[in-house]
Design an enzyme around this catalytic site. Structure first.
Site, PDB file in Angstrom:
ATOM      1  CG  HIS A  12       1.616   5.007 -11.939  1.00 48.84           C
ATOM      2  ND1 HIS A  12       1.455   5.801 -10.828  1.00 48.84           N
ATOM      3  CD2 HIS A  12       2.267   3.896 -11.508  1.00 48.84           C
ATOM      4  CE1 HIS A  12       1.999   5.209  -9.771  1.00 48.84           C
ATOM      5  NE2 HIS A  12       2.492   4.038 -10.170  1.00 48.84           N
ATOM      6  CG  PHE A  13      -4.046   4.955 -17.262  1.00 47.73           C
ATOM      7  CD1 PHE A  13      -3.041   4.036 -17.565  1.00 47.73           C
ATOM      8  CD2 PHE A  13      -5.364   4.582 -17.499  1.00 47.73           C
ATOM      9  CE1 PHE A  13      -3.346   2.783 -18.083  1.00 47.73           C
ATOM     10  CE2 PHE A  13      -5.687   3.333 -18.027  1.00 47.73           C
ATOM     11  CZ  PHE A  13      -4.670   2.425 -18.312  1.00 47.73           C
ATOM     12  CG  ASN A  41       1.614   8.634  -7.968  1.00 46.71           C
ATOM     13  OD1 ASN A  41       0.797   7.966  -8.577  1.00 46.71           O
ATOM     14  ND2 ASN A  41       2.907   8.387  -8.008  1.00 46.71           N
ATOM     15  CG  HIS A  99       5.498   3.034  -2.488  1.00 45.91           C
ATOM     16  ND1 HIS A  99       5.747   3.003  -3.842  1.00 45.91           N
ATOM     17  CD2 HIS A  99       6.660   3.438  -1.911  1.00 45.91           C
ATOM     18  CE1 HIS A  99       6.991   3.382  -4.069  1.00 45.91           C
ATOM     19  NE2 HIS A  99       7.572   3.648  -2.913  1.00 45.91           N
ATOM     20  CG  ASN A 120      11.047   3.476  -5.744  1.00 37.88           C
ATOM     21  OD1 ASN A 120      11.530   2.623  -5.010  1.00 37.88           O
ATOM     22  ND2 ASN A 120      10.527   4.598  -5.277  1.00 37.88           N
ATOM     23  CG  ASP A 132       4.907   0.385 -10.356  1.00 38.73           C
ATOM     24  OD1 ASP A 132       4.163   1.376 -10.514  1.00 38.73           O
ATOM     25  OD2 ASP A 132       5.917   0.412  -9.638  1.00 38.73           O
ATOM     26  N   PRO A 144      12.206   7.142 -12.062  1.00 45.67           N
ATOM     27  CG  PRO A 144      11.520   6.745  -9.855  1.00 45.67           C
ATOM     28  CD  PRO A 144      11.916   7.846 -10.797  1.00 45.67           C
TER      29      PRO A 144
END
Length: 399
Positions: free
Chosen positions: A59-60, A91, A177, A255, A282, A296
């Site tokens: 996730h950036f 997301n 996921h 999570n 992650d 999370p």
């Protein structure tokens, strides 16, 4: 870019010898001993040369949440950790449900020029759990590797079935996921296990390529192993924190959650048996304020190699060849890339590491915007001293 690396301990999934490696025009051109070239030369005596790492789960936070991370700071964190390829989760805000957002991420990453990035497209439009209509605009786009509703999962089984059929037709990977929302507030273990079982069965039924993200329980891994043995096209990842921590040591909120000792032991054993395909960090940056409010996730990409090397190789006897297999070769193969292996003709994407260097993790020294890690103060081994992408040095630490 032309570069000669001499006197290195050269290791990938199958090589383990001392010698030299020459990169010409971005590709590995020669591997041997006593090579002489008129170009930049690096003396790697005492160091280990490996294919750079590929992260299947990052996730950036760009666009929309750049107070946590952006493509530039995320790329700098990646190369400091020895990574030159990342798969970016969708997301964001807006979500990666449109060509506009998808192309923005690709162009911004190219502009910065440190890593290759593959944005993942949402399975359902704006993660709404139902609408698949946006997928039509991505058909035929060669940059699309995978689709995922990461962060929540697709709870409607009929929608997931239809998405898998679309993915199979377009040769896309479905990244799951695994979290069944109806059980999330009851038992997060049950939530992961139920959706893992469902998605494995749907993959067997549709024949699509399924990749299970951040697997963390014994039961979920058993479902995946059974699916693999049945001939289904399933791959899976585990995170460094799900093998480096258990819930007797840490209650840090991620999570899926940090699991029991028995789960950690089982995950490590399945890595050694070859059932785990890759490490996905992650990498999930948050501000300290957001963590205090219960968000999370943790930063992971800068520390992943050190944690995996320490836990898996030093403490549990995994070979360095097999660590290279799951951190470089397998993810490259899953994504269909010309990287992850030290072989003539492969991309000159490499990492030079000092395996003997002991490091005490200090959150304040992380280059990520966010410092959220439960590993602060831990001793690990395996310092990344140089990261090379296409023969160009993109990170240089202390030799």
């Amino acid at each position: 870019m032309n570069l000669l690396i001499k006197n290195a301990n050269i290791i990938d999934l199958s090589h383990n010898f001392y010698g030299d490696l020459y990169i010409e025009d971005g590709l590995i051109k020669e591997i041997g001993k006593d090579l002489e070239k008129n170009c930049e030369i690096i003396d790697a005596k005492g160091l280990t040369l490996m294919p750079s790492f590929i992260d299947t789960h990052v996730h950036f936070r760009d666009p929309g949440f750049t107070h946590k991370e952006d493509i530039e700071t995320g790329s700098k964190a990646a190369v400091r950790g020895g990574y030159t390829t990342v798969v970016l989760m969708p997301n964001t805000k807006p979500t990666c449900s449109s060509l506009e957002t998808f192309n923005y991420v690709i162009e911004k990453t190219k502009e910065i020029g440190l890593v290759d990035a593959y944005p993942v497209v949402t399975i359902t439009k704006d993660l709404n759990g139902e609408d698949l209509s946006h997928l039509e605009s991505f058909i035929g786009n060669k940059n699309v590797k995978a689709i995922s509703d990461d962060g929540r999962g697709v709870n409607n089984s009929k929608v997931m079935l239809e998405a898998m059929n679309i993915a199979k037709k377009n040769k896309w990977i479905v990244m799951s996921h695994a979290e069944s929302e109806e059980f999330s507030k009851i038992d997060m273990r049950l939530a992961e296990n139920m959706m893992t079982s469902r998605d494995v069965e749907l993959a067997k039924y549709t024949g699509c390529r399924l990749h299970m993200a951040h697997v963390s329980t014994i039961e979920a891994m058993k479902y995946i192993i059974e699916g693999k043995k049945s001939g289904a096209n399933i791959t899976c990842e585990v995170t460094p924190h799900h093998i480096g921590l258990d819930n007797t040591k840490s209650n840090y909120r991620v999570n899926p959650p940090i699991r029991d000792k028995e789960d950690v032991r089982f995950l490590i054993d399945t890595i050694k048996l070859g059932y785990v395909d890759c490490i996905g960090t992650d990498h999930a940056p948050h501000t300290d304020e957001e963590k205090d409010k219960g968000s999370p996730g943790m930063t992971g990409i800068e520390l992943a190699f050190q944690i995996c090397y320490t836990v898996l190789v030093k403490n549990n006897g995994l070979s360095l060849n097999d660590l290279s297999r799951i951190m470089s070769y397998n993810p490259g193969k899953i994504l269909g890339l010309n990287t992850g292996k030290l072989e003539i003709g492969f991309n000159g994407d490499l990492v030079l590491v000092d395996l003997n260097k002991k490091i005490k993790i200090d959150r304040e020294k992380l280059v990520s915007k966010s410092k959220n890690t439960p590993f602060h103060g831990e001793d690990v081994y395996g310092n990344v001293v140089l990261t090379i992408k296409g023969g160009k040095i993109v990170y240089k630490g202390e030799f």
